[in-house]
Scaffold this motif. Sequence first.
Motif, PDB file in Angstrom:
ATOM      1  N   GLY B 353       0.824  -1.209   0.000  1.00  0.00           N
ATOM      2  CA  GLY B 353       0.000   0.000   0.000  1.00  0.00           C
ATOM      3  C   GLY B 353       0.853   1.251   0.000  1.00  0.00           C
ATOM      4  N   TYR B 354       1.929   1.234   0.814  1.00  0.00           N
ATOM      5  CA  TYR B 354       2.866   2.361   0.856  1.00  0.00           C
ATOM      6  C   TYR B 354       3.502   2.564  -0.516  1.00  0.00           C
ATOM      7  N   CYS B 355       3.899   1.451  -1.152  1.00  0.00           N
ATOM      8  CA  CYS B 355       4.547   1.531  -2.471  1.00  0.00           C
ATOM      9  C   CYS B 355       3.587   2.090  -3.513  1.00  0.00           C
ATOM     10  N   GLY B 356       2.331   1.685  -3.429  1.00  0.00           N
ATOM     11  CA  GLY B 356       1.349   2.149  -4.420  1.00  0.00           C
ATOM     12  C   GLY B 356       1.140   3.643  -4.358  1.00  0.00           C
ATOM     13  N   ALA B 357       1.397   4.246  -3.188  1.00  0.00           N
ATOM     14  CA  ALA B 357       1.144   5.677  -3.015  1.00  0.00           C
ATOM     15  C   ALA B 357       2.341   6.532  -3.400  1.00  0.00           C
ATOM     16  N   HIS B 358       3.481   5.908  -3.708  1.00  0.00           N
ATOM     17  CA  HIS B 358       4.682   6.689  -3.989  1.00  0.00           C
ATOM     18  C   HIS B 358       5.192   6.432  -5.398  1.00  0.00           C
ATOM     19  N   PRO B 359       5.911   7.414  -5.957  1.00  0.00           N
ATOM     20  CA  PRO B 359       6.424   7.236  -7.326  1.00  0.00           C
ATOM     21  C   PRO B 359       7.357   6.034  -7.390  1.00  0.00           C
ATOM     22  N   PRO B 360       7.261   5.217  -8.449  1.00  0.00           N
ATOM     23  CA  PRO B 360       8.043   3.972  -8.506  1.00  0.00           C
ATOM     24  C   PRO B 360       9.556   4.197  -8.480  1.00  0.00           C
ATOM     25  N   ASP B 361      10.018   5.353  -8.957  1.00  0.00           N
ATOM     26  CA  ASP B 361      11.467   5.576  -9.019  1.00  0.00           C
ATOM     27  C   ASP B 361      12.040   6.117  -7.723  1.00  0.00           C
ATOM     28  N   GLN B 362      11.178   6.482  -6.797  1.00  0.00           N
ATOM     29  CA  GLN B 362      11.659   7.095  -5.556  1.00  0.00           C
ATOM     30  C   GLN B 362      12.547   6.118  -4.785  1.00  0.00           C
ATOM     31  N   ALA B 363      13.659   6.636  -4.236  1.00  0.00           N
ATOM     32  CA  ALA B 363      14.553   5.795  -3.444  1.00  0.00           C
ATOM     33  C   ALA B 363      13.906   5.491  -2.094  1.00  0.00           C
ATOM     34  N   ILE B 364      14.179   4.288  -1.568  1.00  0.00           N
ATOM     35  CA  ILE B 364      13.602   3.935  -0.269  1.00  0.00           C
ATOM     36  C   ILE B 364      14.443   4.553   0.839  1.00  0.00           C
ATOM     37  N   VAL B 365      15.777   4.396   0.733  1.00  0.00           N
ATOM     38  CA  VAL B 365      16.679   4.955   1.740  1.00  0.00           C
ATOM     39  C   VAL B 365      17.698   5.827   1.015  1.00  0.00           C
ATOM     40  N   GLY B 366      17.806   7.088   1.401  1.00  0.00           N
ATOM     41  CA  GLY B 366      18.831   7.978   0.861  1.00  0.00           C
ATOM     42  C   GLY B 366      18.764   8.119  -0.645  1.00  0.00           C
TER      43      GLY B 366
END
Lengths: 283, 439
Positions: B353-366
């Motif tokens: 659900g968290y992933c679906g709400a964020h742009p796919p290319d966004q970095a998870i950490v840093g």
Amino acid sequence: MLRKGIALAALGLSLVVAAPAASAAEQKPVMKHLEWSFQGPFGKFDTAQLQRGYKVYREVCSSCHSMNLMHFRNLGQPGGPFYDPEYKNPNDNPYVKALAKDIQVNDIDTETGDTIQRPATPADKFPAPFPNEYAARASNGGALPPDLSVIVKARAGGPNYIYSLMTGYKAPPAGLKINPGQNYNQSFAGDLTPFWSGDHHKVPVGGFIAMPPPLAPDKVTFDDGSPSTVEQQAKDVAAFLAWASEPKQMERKQFGLGAMIYLLIFSVLLYFSYRRIWRNVEH
Amino acid sequence: MSGHSTYEPKTGFERWLDTRLPIIRFMKDTALDFPTPKNLNYWWTFGGILALMLGIQIVTGVVLAMHYIPNAAMAFDSVERIRRDVNYGWLIQFMHANGASMFFLAVYVHMFRNLYYGSYKAPREVLWILGCVIYLLMMATAFLGYVLPWGQMSFHGAVVITNLLGALPVVGPAITKLLWGGFAVDNPTLNRFFSLHYLMPFVIAGVVILHIWALHVPGNNNPTGVNVKSPKDTVPFHPYYTVKDGFAISVFLLMYGVFVFYMPDSLGDAINYVPANPLQTPPEIVPEWYLLPFYAILRAVPDKLMGVLLMFSAIAVLFVLPWLDTSKVRSMRYRPTARLYLAIFLLACLVLGYCGAHPPDQAIVGEPSGFILMDSDINSITWLSRIGALYYFAYFLLVMPILGLTEKPLPVPESISEPVLSHPAGAPAGATASPEKRG
């Protein structure tokens, strides 16, 4: 033990996943957070502020921005800036009538069929400044001034965003190339990297907006003697637009209070009924 | 079913009706006297909550349809007019819009309760499958309804979802054209979506009747997962469960009220207050929160068709769940290892659900790592979605079949009454002083 370890690891993983959401915040436009009289479940609009805000809209914003969902009568309805309990029907409110009369709206002469202009009545919509989108773009260097009826709901941050944008026109930092017809605003969304000749790690926040700074000190004279600073005008117009985005929101909160109290009492009664009915059942 | 009926017609009219249409007998046996396990906890109240939510959505929806205008040029303003000028229109409209979210919240709790207590297992497979059909219909209805206000997210969401179906081989383009009623999402699309949005809830109501019928044949499962053995394991549905469900419904309505009265826009996207503009695509197209995990699974796959198929598989796998679970024990109360895997499954759904709400290319950490695998940086939302999706399917296709055969469940009680009656033996002295005060 092993199970607890795995569970802890899973919990840790979820924290690792959730944490960067906050830390990885990139360069975001400036958002100023204000205290609003209408926030929270018991918040109420400040009538004097709404009246000042309407004046800012009427004298400044309305020359480019329409408010197609607003009628003059809305100004006199319960919760509105010019509500008078003596006139339950806002169409009878003399103050609203007088405000409307000063403004010309298009109509059709029923005798001749010609398009004419006549003074507005409370039943009329706020007239739009431009006849159509093309005229609006032609007068604004190709940019379309958005309709402001629900603008506070249509922008993340709501009234804080409106206030930030109105007060976000800062002198552009040296090294920022600004094209004609554009204005630098620290609270407008955008990416300034292509226009920035300075340090790559210090690209200024904000963006370019076609609207020139609309507010200026003493641009609007407030009838209640409030100081007419840019901040005051911005705050008041943001409050007015917040009211206009949902004129029934005071009614919503008041109705909600009654409904919540009712449901709370009902829940308590049901809980004790439940305990009483189940008292002899072992479960 | 409840066995023999206890209904005795009292008046002449009731006797007359009972020999022609025994509807009073039917209602008394199924809604009042129905023997229900006495140990159902609050997780079992969500069935009643869901029935109420369906009712609220239908009633508010029918009223909204009296004022709404399904026309691309007028739809947006007509929704605003409902909020501004229709008497209590704001209440009806916010109840309907937030009601969809509450409906999904309740259905997710209901489904996880099923997973935890193994309610889908024999003899309740058909009951579970009917529930999955309802869930699928709910998703379709919610999507159709979200398009109706004709805001920016409504329009572009409709474009994205209808284009997904276009990826299906052979039939895809034809289905898309049929849905659009033309060659793009436009006024005909809005008209047919409105028509279907009005139709679907009644289809759902029909399947709900089948769902309740299928429930009343084997009767309720219960937290122990042990079958009802004797009448002393049960209580009549009324008044025991009408009052318990009633209390839970009232508390649920309080939470629903917080959204409707104090934060009616918090579950929606601000951009949907901008009227639809086909020429301007929003920077990010995101579905409502209840569809985000499936959206993440869709975007986890580099190939469009495979993504669509995987997304539909995520729902399809639910239908065969009763045959994937090999465990003889229903309730996870007695399956500690399974409980752990289910907790991770819940976590995987939240991560998706968290992933679906964020742009796919966004970095998870840093910062992004720069290491590209399968078209995506390994430090990106896309890869997190892939891990989540992998666990989602592994849970159903690997964990459930294998775990049921290999795990060692805890001892299961003989009957529903047994663990209740054996409480005093295991409890410290004095704990039974006032048993009636225990919840």
